[in-house]
Write an enzyme that holds these catalytic residues in place. Structure first.
Site: not given
Length: 342
Positions: A155, A207
């Site tokens: 990765s 949020k």
């Protein structure tokens, strides 16, 4: 031997170690305070005891002999987060590596870079920042960068290795895992069972998305998925450029799976398989330089001592679980691939 005798020997050994540490500290302080600049002397003492600065960690870099620099990429790629005496100096140090590459760019004695990678990957931001720094090094100096993959280069490691002109791996290397992951935990059902309710005062409904105490809405999942998709496209483009492949061909390989070194070679993800010794010999042949340089550990006396003591402490099952949750459930976008329990 009686129990009292055994206890006495253990106490004596502890006293011996403590006296030795105090002796080293005392001698260091005494020598440093003999310098004319008292403030500089005290700063030097703190560096020696608790770990030296970036500059002193690279102070042994050759200045009058040609060399190829080894840049170690080991452990999880992430922000440098622990500068205390308990820090593990054998792990990834982002700040030091960034400064290291800058100094190599400025060095007229440096003739190239070897990336030695043994990493499961890590955070998107740090992987991209180091990748760009290495690309800048190549553009400014025209010097080559070689990558060698050790036991694992997955990765984010592949992302950084894509800056190299050539990439090689050991025959038992695990590589690939081209993709992006954002991990979080929904513990709302657990919270209900134990009587906990998360309360967040927010300015808008998204949020507090991703908080463990609340289930994620479909809209919030789509928001996170958009992050993953964007970073994935960037990752694929980086690999395609580094391997001189089309984006379409890379995407056929970039489904998150891990490849063996042989599979990676056959698919064009690396240039070939070499032992570490064969790789070193190849770099020397290509660059015409026999001297390799790698920074020494920047651990101070107390860093080494306390770090070793901390490493011997056995973690409880709860601590292991908390560490795993913090690592995999952070909500931070990552180019990461490491099996649980590895």
């Amino acid at each position: 031997m009686s129990k009292k005798q055994t206890t006495g020997l253990i106490v004596a050994a502890i006293i011996f170690v403590v006296v030795g540490v105090i002796s080293v500290i005392t001698n260091t302080i005494s020598d440093k305070l003999k310098t004319k600049d008292k403030e500089a002397g005290l700063n030097s003492i703190m560096e020696d005891l608790y770990g030296s600065s970036v500059n002193s960690a690279l102070s042994d870099m050759p200045t009058n002999k040609d060399f190829v620099a080894v840049v170690p990429i080991r452990g999880t790629i992430q922000a440098t987060s622990d500068s205390s005496v308990y820090g593990n100096t054998n792990q990834y140090n982002h700040d030091l590596l960034m400064e290291y590459v800058d100094k190599l760019t400025e060095s007229s004695s440096n003739k190239g870079i070897i990336l030695r990678l043994d990493t499961p990957g890590g955070t998107v931001y740090q992987a991209d920042e180091l990748y760009l720094k290495l690309k800048e090094y190549k553009e400014k100096t025209g010097r080559p960068v070689f990558a060698y993959m050790e036991s694992m280069c997955c990765s984010g490691g592949v992302y950084i290795a894509s800056s190299a002109d050539e990439q090689y791996a050991n025959r038992i290397t695990e590589t690939g895992s081209i993709g992006v992951i954002i991990s979080m935990y929904d513990m709302s059902e657990l919270y209900k069972k134990i009587g906990i309710k998360e309360v967040n005062i927010v300015s808008a409904e998204n949020k507090d998305m991703g908080h463990a105490g609340k289930p994620m809405t479909n809209e919030q999942k789509e928001i996170f998925q958009s992050f993953v998709d964007e970073y994935y496209e960037q990752f694929v483009e980086i690999v395609a450029e580094g391997r001189n492949m089309s984006v379409e061909d890379v995407k056929k390989l970039a489904d998150g799976r891990v490849y063996t070194a042989k599979q990676a070679t056959e698919n064009g993800l690396i240039d070939g398989i070499k032992t570490s010794e064969e790789f070193d010999a190849y770099v020397k042949e290509q660059t015409g330089v026999d001297r390799f340089y790698e920074p020494e550990s920047n651990a101070g006396y107390l860093s080494t001592i306390f770090g070793s003591l901390a490493a011997t402490k056995q973690k409880s099952e709860t601590e292991v679980l908390v560490d795993l949750m913090n690592q995999l459930g952070s909500g931070v976008p990552m180019y990461y691939a490491e099996p649980i329990g590895k």
